[in-house]
Write an enzyme that holds these catalytic residues in place. Sequence first.
Site, mmCIF file in Angstrom:
data_model
loop_
_atom_site.group_PDB
_atom_site.id
_atom_site.type_symbol
_atom_site.label_atom_id
_atom_site.label_comp_id
_atom_site.label_asym_id
_atom_site.label_seq_id
_atom_site.Cartn_x
_atom_site.Cartn_y
_atom_site.Cartn_z
ATOM 1 N N SER A 160 1.064 -1.167 -0.043
ATOM 2 C CA SER A 160 -0.153 -0.071 0.059
ATOM 3 C C SER A 160 0.751 1.328 -0.068
ATOM 4 O O SER A 160 1.588 1.519 0.950
ATOM 5 C CB SER A 160 -0.910 -0.071 1.171
ATOM 6 O OG SER A 160 -1.395 1.169 1.386
ATOM 7 N N HIS B 103 -1.260 -1.405 -4.401
ATOM 8 C CA HIS B 103 -2.369 -0.858 -3.584
ATOM 9 C C HIS B 103 -2.550 0.542 -3.702
ATOM 10 O O HIS B 103 -1.832 1.282 -3.072
ATOM 11 C CB HIS B 103 -2.530 -1.527 -2.270
ATOM 12 C CG HIS B 103 -3.959 -1.239 -1.536
ATOM 13 N ND1 HIS B 103 -5.347 -2.067 -1.977
ATOM 14 C CD2 HIS B 103 -4.353 -0.542 -0.553
ATOM 15 C CE1 HIS B 103 -6.007 -1.450 -1.218
ATOM 16 N NE2 HIS B 103 -5.633 -0.722 -0.293
ATOM 17 N N ASP C 37 -4.766 3.783 -2.345
ATOM 18 C CA ASP C 37 -5.609 4.160 -1.549
ATOM 19 C C ASP C 37 -6.112 5.652 -1.942
ATOM 20 O O ASP C 37 -5.461 6.687 -1.808
ATOM 21 C CB ASP C 37 -5.285 4.270 -0.119
ATOM 22 C CG ASP C 37 -5.032 2.858 0.505
ATOM 23 O OD1 ASP C 37 -5.969 2.185 0.600
ATOM 24 O OD2 ASP C 37 -4.084 2.626 0.935
ATOM 25 N N MET D 126 -8.459 8.589 -1.079
ATOM 26 C CA MET D 126 -9.274 9.273 0.169
ATOM 27 C C MET D 126 -9.516 10.650 0.056
ATOM 28 O O MET D 126 -8.881 11.287 -0.623
ATOM 29 C CB MET D 126 -8.458 9.303 1.434
ATOM 30 C CG MET D 126 -7.769 7.818 1.666
ATOM 31 S SD MET D 126 -7.045 7.771 3.353
ATOM 32 C CE MET D 126 -6.368 6.154 3.446
ATOM 33 N N HIS E 167 -8.349 1.317 -4.323
ATOM 34 C CA HIS E 167 -9.327 1.368 -3.057
ATOM 35 C C HIS E 167 -9.870 2.706 -2.986
ATOM 36 O O HIS E 167 -9.066 3.599 -2.702
ATOM 37 C CB HIS E 167 -8.374 0.839 -2.085
ATOM 38 C CG HIS E 167 -9.254 0.717 -0.598
ATOM 39 N ND1 HIS E 167 -8.674 0.670 0.604
ATOM 40 C CD2 HIS E 167 -10.461 1.085 -0.392
ATOM 41 C CE1 HIS E 167 -9.551 0.736 1.435
ATOM 42 N NE2 HIS E 167 -10.798 0.945 0.853
ATOM 43 N N MET F 12 -11.920 5.275 -1.320
ATOM 44 C CA MET F 12 -12.647 5.753 -0.057
ATOM 45 C C MET F 12 -13.213 7.122 -0.420
ATOM 46 O O MET F 12 -12.700 8.002 0.369
ATOM 47 C CB MET F 12 -11.702 5.910 1.374
ATOM 48 C CG MET F 12 -11.293 4.340 1.632
ATOM 49 S SD MET F 12 -9.891 4.264 2.528
ATOM 50 C CE MET F 12 -8.498 3.948 1.224
ATOM 51 N N MET G 38 -11.662 -4.846 5.500
ATOM 52 C CA MET G 38 -10.949 -3.904 6.227
ATOM 53 C C MET G 38 -10.534 -4.512 7.527
ATOM 54 O O MET G 38 -11.630 -4.909 8.390
ATOM 55 C CB MET G 38 -11.659 -2.688 6.250
ATOM 56 C CG MET G 38 -11.700 -1.704 5.149
ATOM 57 S SD MET G 38 -10.236 -1.364 4.210
ATOM 58 C CE MET G 38 -9.263 -0.406 5.710
ATOM 59 N N ASP H 138 -6.792 -5.751 4.490
ATOM 60 C CA ASP H 138 -6.364 -4.475 4.376
ATOM 61 C C ASP H 138 -6.337 -3.876 5.880
ATOM 62 O O ASP H 138 -7.386 -3.493 6.205
ATOM 63 C CB ASP H 138 -6.999 -3.770 3.445
ATOM 64 C CG ASP H 138 -6.443 -2.088 3.297
ATOM 65 O OD1 ASP H 138 -5.235 -1.965 3.803
ATOM 66 O OD2 ASP H 138 -7.073 -1.293 2.390
#
Length: 221
Positions: free
Chosen positions: A9, A34, A36, A38, A68, A70, A139, A177
């Site tokens: 990640s 990975h 992320d 956000m 991913h 979010m 998660m 994760d």
Amino acid sequence: MKHYLLAPSILSANFASLGEDITKVITAGGDIIHFDVMDNHYVPNLTMGPMILKSLINYGIRVPFDVHLMIKPVDNLIPAFAKAGATYITFHPEASDHIDRTLQIIREHGCKSGLVLNPTTSLDYIEYIMDKLDIILLMSVNPGFGNQKFLPNILNKLCKLRKIIDFSGYNILIEIDGGVKIDNIRQLAIAGADIFVIGSAIFNNRDYKQAIDAIRKEISI
Ligand code: DX5
Ligand code: ZN
């Protein structure tokens, strides 16, 4: 011996030289990156968007990107991430008004689709969409930050999910994760995970290869 996939990640990577740092982690043995995303709305943190993904691919990163999301809302950014080069796109059911539709949009844009379940989100969410899932991300921390502690109750959830998928006959990968470290990864492998997202336990080391080799050794089962 099963080949588990390791997904570093990059939330814990060095953002001042991201391309180089990712190249290093892939050379050291990372299988998937990975990524992320956000938005400081669905989660209380702000990271990166499709422009950065595109730059990394243009820079020459060739392994699959696991995006991913979010973010809330989800749907309007899916085409941009697909165009930028995402392989997997996953999102949280709480962030979409129409989960089935969001999954369809991801596949229509040529990506593999998946749902992310927060620690307290029920496994029931997957019941009527199993045919539209390539991956389920469990998660094991509350989303938003790297380097948090693994929530032990997720081990039981993972065992349950493994059973549901095996019984269903669908070919859905299980990814885990949050808080995955050398001292819990073997248990998670035995419980049925296929892909491990690992941030701090790789990037907080000077020698990524040494860290990844040690992790792989734990799951050579
Ligand atoms: C948290 C992110 C994770 C995070 C994991 O919201 O989804 O991907 O980077 O980091 P570690 O492995 O440090 O818990
Ligand atoms: Zn993540």
